[in-house]
Design an enzyme around this catalytic site. Structure first.
Site, PDB file in Angstrom:
ATOM      1  N   THR A 159       0.822  -1.207   0.000  1.00  0.00           N
ATOM      2  CA  THR A 159       0.000   0.000   0.000  1.00  0.00           C
ATOM      3  C   THR A 159       0.853   1.252   0.000  1.00  0.00           C
ATOM      4  O   THR A 159       1.997   1.239   0.475  1.00  0.00           O
ATOM      5  CB  THR A 159      -0.913   0.013   1.244  1.00  0.00           C
ATOM      6  OG1 THR A 159      -1.576   1.265   1.349  1.00  0.00           O
ATOM      7  CG2 THR A 159      -0.098  -0.186   2.507  1.00  0.00           C
ATOM      8  N   ASP A 160       0.292   2.357  -0.482  1.00  0.00           N
ATOM      9  CA  ASP A 160       1.003   3.637  -0.414  1.00  0.00           C
ATOM     10  C   ASP A 160       1.045   4.198   1.005  1.00  0.00           C
ATOM     11  O   ASP A 160       1.814   5.126   1.291  1.00  0.00           O
ATOM     12  CB  ASP A 160       0.385   4.655  -1.367  1.00  0.00           C
ATOM     13  CG  ASP A 160      -1.084   4.969  -1.088  1.00  0.00           C
ATOM     14  OD1 ASP A 160      -1.683   4.355  -0.179  1.00  0.00           O
ATOM     15  OD2 ASP A 160      -1.648   5.823  -1.799  1.00  0.00           O
ATOM     16  N   GLU A 161       0.270   3.622   1.917  1.00  0.00           N
ATOM     17  CA  GLU A 161       0.242   4.147   3.284  1.00  0.00           C
ATOM     18  C   GLU A 161       1.557   3.936   4.026  1.00  0.00           C
ATOM     19  O   GLU A 161       1.807   4.576   5.047  1.00  0.00           O
ATOM     20  CB  GLU A 161      -0.926   3.531   4.064  1.00  0.00           C
ATOM     21  CG  GLU A 161      -2.274   3.907   3.488  1.00  0.00           C
ATOM     22  CD  GLU A 161      -3.430   3.616   4.419  1.00  0.00           C
ATOM     23  OE1 GLU A 161      -3.261   3.763   5.641  1.00  0.00           O
ATOM     24  OE2 GLU A 161      -4.500   3.245   3.912  1.00  0.00           O
ATOM     25  N   TYR A 197      -1.814  -0.322  10.965  1.00  0.00           N
ATOM     26  CA  TYR A 197      -1.943  -0.999   9.671  1.00  0.00           C
ATOM     27  C   TYR A 197      -0.747  -0.712   8.773  1.00  0.00           C
ATOM     28  O   TYR A 197      -0.102  -1.636   8.262  1.00  0.00           O
ATOM     29  CB  TYR A 197      -3.229  -0.560   8.967  1.00  0.00           C
ATOM     30  CG  TYR A 197      -3.225  -0.876   7.488  1.00  0.00           C
ATOM     31  CD1 TYR A 197      -3.133  -2.191   7.035  1.00  0.00           C
ATOM     32  CD2 TYR A 197      -3.301   0.143   6.535  1.00  0.00           C
ATOM     33  CE1 TYR A 197      -3.109  -2.482   5.677  1.00  0.00           C
ATOM     34  CE2 TYR A 197      -3.281  -0.141   5.181  1.00  0.00           C
ATOM     35  CZ  TYR A 197      -3.176  -1.447   4.758  1.00  0.00           C
ATOM     36  OH  TYR A 197      -3.148  -1.739   3.415  1.00  0.00           O
ATOM     37  N   LYS A 251       2.293  -3.226   7.304  1.00  0.00           N
ATOM     38  CA  LYS A 251       2.574  -3.417   5.885  1.00  0.00           C
ATOM     39  C   LYS A 251       4.003  -2.997   5.541  1.00  0.00           C
ATOM     40  O   LYS A 251       4.666  -3.640   4.713  1.00  0.00           O
ATOM     41  CB  LYS A 251       1.566  -2.637   5.032  1.00  0.00           C
ATOM     42  CG  LYS A 251       0.166  -3.205   5.038  1.00  0.00           C
ATOM     43  CD  LYS A 251       0.100  -4.631   4.494  1.00  0.00           C
ATOM     44  CE  LYS A 251       0.342  -4.697   3.004  1.00  0.00           C
ATOM     45  NZ  LYS A 251       0.196  -6.074   2.471  1.00  0.00           N
TER      46      LYS A 251
END
Length: 353
Positions: free
Chosen positions: A134-136, A159, A163
């Site tokens: 993810t870009d997060e 989260y 990741k």
């Protein structure tokens, strides 16, 4: 014929990837999914009986079961999408995110490494471990700039931290052991079969039922939006053409504030579902999420230049297709919102070996 092992194939993005492989290629697919609350096999009814599709209900943290899956199905590649993915849930209960996203990825990497080491020279060279992230992991952007593949990691939620940890494990298994990996980091996905806890399906379903449309804070948080089928096509392209050890960012070039997204949804629903219009009257502002990142925006130039992928949908066309799908698939929606889909899974698979 290639065999692709897809973890999390009953999830939102995973099911889109599975459907594309079965419908658009001659590959066989092994779907490995634990079937948590977000895993819904009803999203795969259209391919469930296809001779090139197999399902394994397996927790990726179970090393013995994961090893068995590799041994029995002999995959040519693995696409790792299984993950706990909802930020709000990670804030209230981070333990599941640590277990699945970090321990599960480690378990899968070790099983893949042992399996890969036992392949003959040609299959070993062709094997790929594709990690979907993810870009997060990059944290929050200011008003200018984009996330690139060189952006430093600064995760701000349990989260995104889990990741980021899994991304680093995948990188380390490549550099330490030579496992041929590719990693992708994507922006916010939307589209059909999305679990209704996420913003776009939540707003659609709440609006149709005359319920409040909750927006965090002022609604000025910005995200880049990517139609799920475009993302699935990108993932297939990276698996086929990506260079081992490389990372590719996948985005839709669609920066929108949360308020813009909700207002566009309301306008679309006013046209397609005029009962209750204007739906914007239902917009409600709620207390902001702790540690809410201000802006995400992906530079997808690398995958476009090197692999020739571009999104086919604009935000407007993708959003319209999404609204139309939810309005037309009330049985799926009702089964998800009532929890009936979980009972359906138990009935469907209770008698299978």
């Amino acid at each position: 014929m290639k065999t692709i092992l897809i973890t999390g194939g009953a999830g939102f993005i995973g099911s889109a990837v599975v459907r594309q492989f079965i419908n658009d290629t001659d590959c066989s697919v092994v779907n490995v999914d634990k079937l948590t609350y977000a895993g819904n096999l009803q999203s795969l009814v259209s391919v469930a009986d296809h001779p090139r599709y197999r399902f394994e209900q397996v927790d990726i943290c179970d090393a013995a079961e994961v090893a068995r899956v590799f041994r029995e199905h002999q995959p040519d590649a693995i696409m790792h999408l299984a993950a706990e993915s909802h930020v709000d849930r990670s804030i209230s209960g981070p333990a599941d995110f640590i277990q699945t996203n970090i321990v599960g990825t480690y378990t899968l990497l070790e099983a893949a490494r042992a399996y890969w080491n036992g392949l003959d020279t040609a299959r070993k060279a062709a094997f790929r471990f594709h990690h979907i992230s993810t870009d997060e992991v990059y944290g929050s952007l200011g008003e200018q700039g984009f996330f690139t593949e060189e952006t430093a990691y600064e995760p701000n939620s349990p989260y995104s931290a889990s990741k980021a940890s899994s991304d680093h494990l995948v990188r380390a298994w490549h550099h330490t052991y030579g496992l041929p990996v590719v990693t992708t980091n994507c922006s916010n996905n939307y589209g059909p079969y999305h679990f209704p806890e996420k913003l776009i399906p939540l707003v659609i379903l709440n609006a149709v039922n005359g319920k409040p449309l909750p927006i965090y804070g002022k609604g000025d948080n910005i995200r880049d939006w990517l139609y799920v089928d475009d993302h699935a096509r990108a993932l297939r392209r990276v698996l086929e053409k990506g260079t081992p050890g490389e990372t590719y960012n996948i985005g839709g070039w669609n920066e929108k504030t949360n308020l813009d997204v909700v207002q566009t949804l309301c306008a679309t629903l006013d046209e397609l579902h005029p009962q209750g219009a204007p739906h914007a009257r239902l917009i409600t502002y709620v207390a902001d999420r702790p540690g809410h990142d201000k802006r995400y925006a992906i530079d997808a130039g690398k995958i476009e230049r090197e692999l020739g992928w571009k999104p086919e949908e604009t935000f407007e066309t993708g959003l319209r297709k999404t609204v139309q799908w939810y309005l037309a698939n009330t049985d799926w929606v009702n089964n998800v919102t009532s929890g009936e889909y979980q009972h359906w899974v138990r009935k469907q698979y209770a008698s299978r070996p």
